[in-house]
Design a protein around this motif. Sequence first.
Motif, PDB file in Angstrom:
ATOM      1  N   GLN A  18       0.848  -1.187   0.000  1.00  0.00           N
ATOM      2  CA  GLN A  18       0.000   0.000   0.000  1.00  0.00           C
ATOM      3  C   GLN A  18       0.894   1.252   0.000  1.00  0.00           C
ATOM      4  OE1 GLN A  18      -3.149  -0.203   2.984  1.00  0.00           O
ATOM      5  NE2 GLN A  18      -2.819  -2.415   3.101  1.00  0.00           N
ATOM      6  N   PRO A  19       0.382   2.374  -0.489  1.00  0.00           N
ATOM      7  CA  PRO A  19       1.189   3.594  -0.558  1.00  0.00           C
ATOM      8  C   PRO A  19       1.776   4.032   0.787  1.00  0.00           C
ATOM      9  CG  PRO A  19      -0.814   3.855  -1.835  1.00  0.00           C
ATOM     10  CD  PRO A  19      -0.935   2.554  -1.104  1.00  0.00           C
ATOM     11  N   TYR A  37       1.995  -4.287   5.093  1.00  0.00           N
ATOM     12  CA  TYR A  37       1.461  -3.299   4.158  1.00  0.00           C
ATOM     13  C   TYR A  37       0.861  -3.933   2.902  1.00  0.00           C
ATOM     14  CZ  TYR A  37       4.069   0.048   6.991  1.00  0.00           C
ATOM     15  OH  TYR A  37       4.554   0.813   8.030  1.00  0.00           O
ATOM     16  N   ARG A  38       0.621  -5.242   2.923  1.00  0.00           N
ATOM     17  CA  ARG A  38       0.066  -5.919   1.749  1.00  0.00           C
ATOM     18  C   ARG A  38      -1.333  -5.417   1.448  1.00  0.00           C
ATOM     19  NH1 ARG A  38       2.083 -11.814   0.701  1.00  0.00           N
ATOM     20  NH2 ARG A  38       3.868 -10.936  -0.320  1.00  0.00           N
ATOM     21  N   PRO A  39      -1.690  -5.408   0.183  1.00  0.00           N
ATOM     22  CA  PRO A  39      -3.047  -4.987  -0.190  1.00  0.00           C
ATOM     23  C   PRO A  39      -4.088  -5.867   0.495  1.00  0.00           C
ATOM     24  CG  PRO A  39      -1.649  -5.166  -2.131  1.00  0.00           C
ATOM     25  CD  PRO A  39      -0.874  -5.727  -0.992  1.00  0.00           C
ATOM     26  N   GLY A  40      -5.171  -5.237   0.929  1.00  0.00           N
ATOM     27  CA  GLY A  40      -6.253  -5.974   1.562  1.00  0.00           C
ATOM     28  C   GLY A  40      -6.092  -6.126   3.062  1.00  0.00           C
ATOM     29  N   THR A  41      -4.969  -5.669   3.621  1.00  0.00           N
ATOM     30  CA  THR A  41      -4.782  -5.732   5.067  1.00  0.00           C
ATOM     31  C   THR A  41      -4.764  -4.312   5.636  1.00  0.00           C
ATOM     32  OG1 THR A  41      -2.364  -5.655   4.912  1.00  0.00           O
ATOM     33  CG2 THR A  41      -3.371  -7.826   4.897  1.00  0.00           C
ATOM     34  N   ALA A  42      -5.059  -4.182   6.898  1.00  0.00           N
ATOM     35  CA  ALA A  42      -4.985  -2.874   7.548  1.00  0.00           C
ATOM     36  C   ALA A  42      -3.519  -2.606   7.878  1.00  0.00           C
ATOM     37  CB  ALA A  42      -5.815  -2.868   8.815  1.00  0.00           C
ATOM     38  N   PRO A  43      -2.952  -1.522   7.349  1.00  0.00           N
ATOM     39  CA  PRO A  43      -1.538  -1.242   7.609  1.00  0.00           C
ATOM     40  C   PRO A  43      -1.321  -0.833   9.061  1.00  0.00           C
ATOM     41  CG  PRO A  43      -2.523   0.584   6.428  1.00  0.00           C
ATOM     42  CD  PRO A  43      -3.566  -0.500   6.516  1.00  0.00           C
ATOM     43  N   PRO A  44      -0.087  -0.891   9.517  1.00  0.00           N
ATOM     44  CA  PRO A  44       0.195  -0.458  10.891  1.00  0.00           C
ATOM     45  C   PRO A  44      -0.091   1.033  11.046  1.00  0.00           C
ATOM     46  CG  PRO A  44       2.215  -1.139   9.757  1.00  0.00           C
ATOM     47  CD  PRO A  44       1.092  -1.355   8.820  1.00  0.00           C
ATOM     48  N   PRO A  45      -0.252   1.485  12.272  1.00  0.00           N
ATOM     49  CA  PRO A  45      -0.516   2.914  12.480  1.00  0.00           C
ATOM     50  C   PRO A  45       0.637   3.756  11.934  1.00  0.00           C
ATOM     51  CG  PRO A  45      -0.577   1.704  14.566  1.00  0.00           C
ATOM     52  CD  PRO A  45      -0.175   0.751  13.517  1.00  0.00           C
ATOM     53  N   HIS A  46       0.281   4.866  11.321  1.00  0.00           N
ATOM     54  CA  HIS A  46       1.291   5.775  10.778  1.00  0.00           C
ATOM     55  C   HIS A  46       1.997   6.489  11.925  1.00  0.00           C
ATOM     56  CE1 HIS A  46       3.257   8.615   8.164  1.00  0.00           C
ATOM     57  NE2 HIS A  46       2.758   9.615   8.859  1.00  0.00           N
TER      58      HIS A  46
END
Length: 137
Positions: A18-19, A37-46
Amino acid sequence: VVDRDTPRQQLQGREYVQPQWVADSLNARLLLPVLPYRPGTAPPPHVSPFVDDEEEGYVPDQKKFILQLQQQAAGHAGAFDEQEGAANGTAGDDGSGEEEEQEGDGEEEDEDEQEEQFAAELEAEKKGEAAAARRRS
């Protein structure tokens, strides 16, 4: 870098992220693991690079993880701590300081020659002699 859930066709040998991975990696100044960060997963908090965690009194778990990765990266990939080398008597010194100076002078001479050659080629190009100069080389 994909901004959709999952690309229709995935090429073998490529990682899709993901971007946010790009921004987080730039902020951390190292390539973060791609799995979170794979597509379809919730990324870690920024983790914002503009927040002073000590002033806030709280260090997020993601920031702790990134700091750990940075420490590991500093110890690998040819990184060399000058203070550590100085303690061992090896910081930039192979026991023959004179040779180091000679090598350094040789490198400077090479750079000077390259700069002179570049300046000459640039001047020749300005005069329209670039094609003739290439044919002679």
